[in-house]
Design a protein around this motif. Sequence first.
Motif, PDB file in Angstrom:
ATOM      1  N   GLY A  80      45.422  61.239  21.308  1.00 29.16           N
ATOM      2  CA  GLY A  80      44.043  61.344  21.758  1.00 29.16           C
ATOM      3  C   GLY A  80      43.537  60.160  22.543  1.00 29.16           C
ATOM      4  O   GLY A  80      43.129  60.285  23.681  1.00 29.16           O
ATOM      5  N   THR A  81      43.538  58.967  21.966  1.00 23.55           N
ATOM      6  CA  THR A  81      43.011  57.812  22.676  1.00 23.55           C
ATOM      7  C   THR A  81      43.974  57.328  23.745  1.00 23.55           C
ATOM      8  O   THR A  81      43.546  56.775  24.740  1.00 23.55           O
ATOM      9  N   ILE A  82      45.251  57.535  23.567  1.00 24.85           N
ATOM     10  CA  ILE A  82      46.223  57.120  24.568  1.00 24.85           C
ATOM     11  C   ILE A  82      46.043  57.938  25.839  1.00 24.85           C
ATOM     12  O   ILE A  82      46.152  57.427  26.942  1.00 24.85           O
ATOM     13  N   GLN A  83      45.735  59.221  25.714  1.00 24.16           N
ATOM     14  CA  GLN A  83      45.602  60.090  26.871  1.00 24.16           C
ATOM     15  C   GLN A  83      44.374  59.783  27.705  1.00 24.16           C
ATOM     16  O   GLN A  83      44.289  60.233  28.838  1.00 24.16           O
ATOM     17  N   ALA A  84      43.436  59.030  27.190  1.00 25.78           N
ATOM     18  CA  ALA A  84      42.187  58.800  27.886  1.00 25.78           C
ATOM     19  C   ALA A  84      42.374  58.069  29.214  1.00 25.78           C
ATOM     20  O   ALA A  84      41.643  58.308  30.165  1.00 25.78           O
ATOM     21  N   SER A  85      43.370  57.208  29.316  1.00 26.42           N
ATOM     22  CA  SER A  85      43.582  56.452  30.547  1.00 26.42           C
ATOM     23  C   SER A  85      44.620  57.146  31.410  1.00 26.42           C
ATOM     24  O   SER A  85      45.419  57.958  30.940  1.00 26.42           O
ATOM     25  N   LEU A  86      44.637  56.784  32.692  1.00 32.38           N
ATOM     26  CA  LEU A  86      45.629  57.329  33.604  1.00 32.38           C
ATOM     27  C   LEU A  86      47.037  56.940  33.149  1.00 32.38           C
ATOM     28  O   LEU A  86      47.936  57.773  33.094  1.00 32.38           O
ATOM     29  N   GLY A  87      47.210  55.664  32.794  1.00 39.86           N
ATOM     30  CA  GLY A  87      48.503  55.204  32.290  1.00 39.86           C
ATOM     31  C   GLY A  87      48.909  55.963  31.037  1.00 39.86           C
ATOM     32  O   GLY A  87      50.082  56.269  30.838  1.00 39.86           O
ATOM     33  N   GLY A  88      47.932  56.260  30.200  1.00 35.15           N
ATOM     34  CA  GLY A  88      48.195  57.018  28.979  1.00 35.15           C
ATOM     35  C   GLY A  88      48.665  58.434  29.271  1.00 35.15           C
ATOM     36  O   GLY A  88      49.544  58.958  28.583  1.00 35.15           O
ATOM     37  N   ARG A  89      48.105  59.049  30.307  1.00 36.33           N
ATOM     38  CA  ARG A  89      48.533  60.403  30.666  1.00 36.33           C
ATOM     39  C   ARG A  89      49.973  60.394  31.188  1.00 36.33           C
ATOM     40  O   ARG A  89      50.765  61.275  30.858  1.00 36.33           O
ATOM     41  N   TYR A  90      50.310  59.386  31.994  1.00 38.01           N
ATOM     42  CA  TYR A  90      51.690  59.266  32.465  1.00 38.01           C
ATOM     43  C   TYR A  90      52.632  59.021  31.281  1.00 38.01           C
ATOM     44  O   TYR A  90      53.709  59.598  31.200  1.00 38.01           O
ATOM     45  N   ALA A  91      52.230  58.137  30.369  1.00 40.41           N
ATOM     46  CA  ALA A  91      53.071  57.834  29.199  1.00 40.41           C
ATOM     47  C   ALA A  91      53.262  59.074  28.342  1.00 40.41           C
ATOM     48  O   ALA A  91      54.367  59.335  27.848  1.00 40.41           O
ATOM     49  N   THR A  92      52.207  59.853  28.168  1.00 37.86           N
ATOM     50  CA  THR A  92      52.284  61.068  27.367  1.00 37.86           C
ATOM     51  C   THR A  92      53.229  62.077  28.013  1.00 37.86           C
ATOM     52  O   THR A  92      54.025  62.722  27.325  1.00 37.86           O
ATOM     53  N   ALA A  93      53.165  62.194  29.332  1.00 34.42           N
ATOM     54  CA  ALA A  93      54.068  63.111  30.042  1.00 34.42           C
ATOM     55  C   ALA A  93      55.517  62.645  29.884  1.00 34.42           C
ATOM     56  O   ALA A  93      56.408  63.457  29.598  1.00 34.42           O
ATOM     57  N   LEU A  94      55.765  61.347  30.065  1.00 31.15           N
ATOM     58  CA  LEU A  94      57.115  60.815  29.909  1.00 31.15           C
ATOM     59  C   LEU A  94      57.607  60.997  28.471  1.00 31.15           C
ATOM     60  O   LEU A  94      58.752  61.386  28.241  1.00 31.15           O
ATOM     61  N   PHE A  95      56.731  60.752  27.518  1.00 27.06           N
ATOM     62  CA  PHE A  95      57.090  60.913  26.110  1.00 27.06           C
ATOM     63  C   PHE A  95      57.486  62.360  25.821  1.00 27.06           C
ATOM     64  O   PHE A  95      58.486  62.625  25.159  1.00 27.06           O
ATOM     65  N   GLY A  96      56.697  63.298  26.327  1.00 28.03           N
ATOM     66  CA  GLY A  96      56.994  64.712  26.114  1.00 28.03           C
ATOM     67  C   GLY A  96      58.343  65.105  26.698  1.00 28.03           C
ATOM     68  O   GLY A  96      59.137  65.806  26.062  1.00 28.03           O
ATOM     69  N   LEU A  97      58.633  64.645  27.918  1.00 24.69           N
ATOM     70  CA  LEU A  97      59.929  64.932  28.538  1.00 24.69           C
ATOM     71  C   LEU A  97      61.072  64.299  27.751  1.00 24.69           C
ATOM     72  O   LEU A  97      62.113  64.932  27.528  1.00 24.69           O
ATOM     73  N   ALA A  98      60.884  63.043  27.356  1.00 24.78           N
ATOM     74  CA  ALA A  98      61.926  62.345  26.596  1.00 24.78           C
ATOM     75  C   ALA A  98      62.188  63.040  25.273  1.00 24.78           C
ATOM     76  O   ALA A  98      63.341  63.186  24.847  1.00 24.78           O
ATOM     77  N   GLU A  99      61.128  63.491  24.648  1.00 28.74           N
ATOM     78  CA  GLU A  99      61.272  64.191  23.366  1.00 28.74           C
ATOM     79  C   GLU A  99      62.012  65.513  23.560  1.00 28.74           C
ATOM     80  O   GLU A  99      62.925  65.840  22.796  1.00 28.74           O
ATOM     81  N   GLN A 100      61.652  66.264  24.605  1.00 31.78           N
ATOM     82  CA  GLN A 100      62.318  67.544  24.886  1.00 31.78           C
ATOM     83  C   GLN A 100      63.799  67.354  25.171  1.00 31.78           C
ATOM     84  O   GLN A 100      64.624  68.173  24.779  1.00 31.78           O
ATOM     85  N   GLN A 101      64.131  66.271  25.867  1.00 32.73           N
ATOM     86  CA  GLN A 101      65.515  66.034  26.274  1.00 32.73           C
ATOM     87  C   GLN A 101      66.308  65.230  25.241  1.00 32.73           C
ATOM     88  O   GLN A 101      67.467  64.900  25.469  1.00 32.73           O
ATOM     89  N   GLY A 102      65.665  64.886  24.131  1.00 38.34           N
ATOM     90  CA  GLY A 102      66.343  64.096  23.105  1.00 38.34           C
ATOM     91  C   GLY A 102      66.680  62.690  23.585  1.00 38.34           C
ATOM     92  O   GLY A 102      67.694  62.115  23.185  1.00 38.34           O
ATOM     93  N   ALA A 103      65.834  62.147  24.449  1.00 40.12           N
ATOM     94  CA  ALA A 103      66.113  60.856  25.069  1.00 40.12           C
ATOM     95  C   ALA A 103      65.091  59.783  24.704  1.00 40.12           C
ATOM     96  O   ALA A 103      64.958  58.791  25.427  1.00 40.12           O
ATOM     97  N   LEU A 104      64.375  59.961  23.599  1.00 33.55           N
ATOM     98  CA  LEU A 104      63.339  58.984  23.234  1.00 33.55           C
ATOM     99  C   LEU A 104      63.900  57.573  23.092  1.00 33.55           C
ATOM    100  O   LEU A 104      63.332  56.614  23.631  1.00 33.55           O
ATOM    101  N   THR A 105      64.997  57.446  22.395  1.00 36.09           N
ATOM    102  CA  THR A 105      65.579  56.125  22.168  1.00 36.09           C
ATOM    103  C   THR A 105      66.017  55.495  23.488  1.00 36.09           C
ATOM    104  O   THR A 105      65.766  54.307  23.733  1.00 36.09           O
TER     105      THR A 105
END
Length: 189
Positions: A10-35
């Motif tokens: 919630g609070t992370i998404q509020a900023s532009l950087g947070g939206r980019y980070a959330t998108a990257l996090f979602g992709l990394a999670e889907q691809q099993g590449a978080l680490t």
Amino acid sequence: METSSGTTGGTIQASLGGRYATALFGLAEQQGALTAVESSLRTLSAAIAESDDLAALVKSPLIGRDAAGRALGALVPVLDLDPLTANFLGVLAQNRRLGDLPAIIRAFRDLAARSRGETSAEVVSAHPLDDLQVDALRQQLRHRVGREVAIDLKVDPTLLGGLIVRIGSQMIDSSIKTRLNTLAHAMKG
């Protein structure tokens, strides 16, 4: 946004950087590449801190999209960044958002820490901390916040000694620099 691991950004998404980070996090999670992505971002963050040229590349609005993309593309194998992070850097360069990279990295680390049930803390010290000091600090912070703490270490020699610890909106400043400034202000009356 609810991620599959159940964390809320919630609070992370509020900023532009947070939206980019959330998108990257979602992709990394889907691809099993978080680490892998987290490790690459840690490497990239350290490289930006150590290289004035790289810091200038990231911050300068005068460097064109293509030139920035080529420069970052050349760094990918040198820094051994994972493919998802490499592609993400290309997107940032094309969207002229490289200036947001430090905030994106911080937000990604927060999301990754939350997904593991941790709280993230930024610790700035005057000198590099050894493993025993980091472990002792982690124990103290764990006791204070009541859960595991992921620590992001930075060094700032201007602090002279002591630490500055940021956990969310809380800041603990025990640096000698701040103490001296407080004393000097008190002496001025």
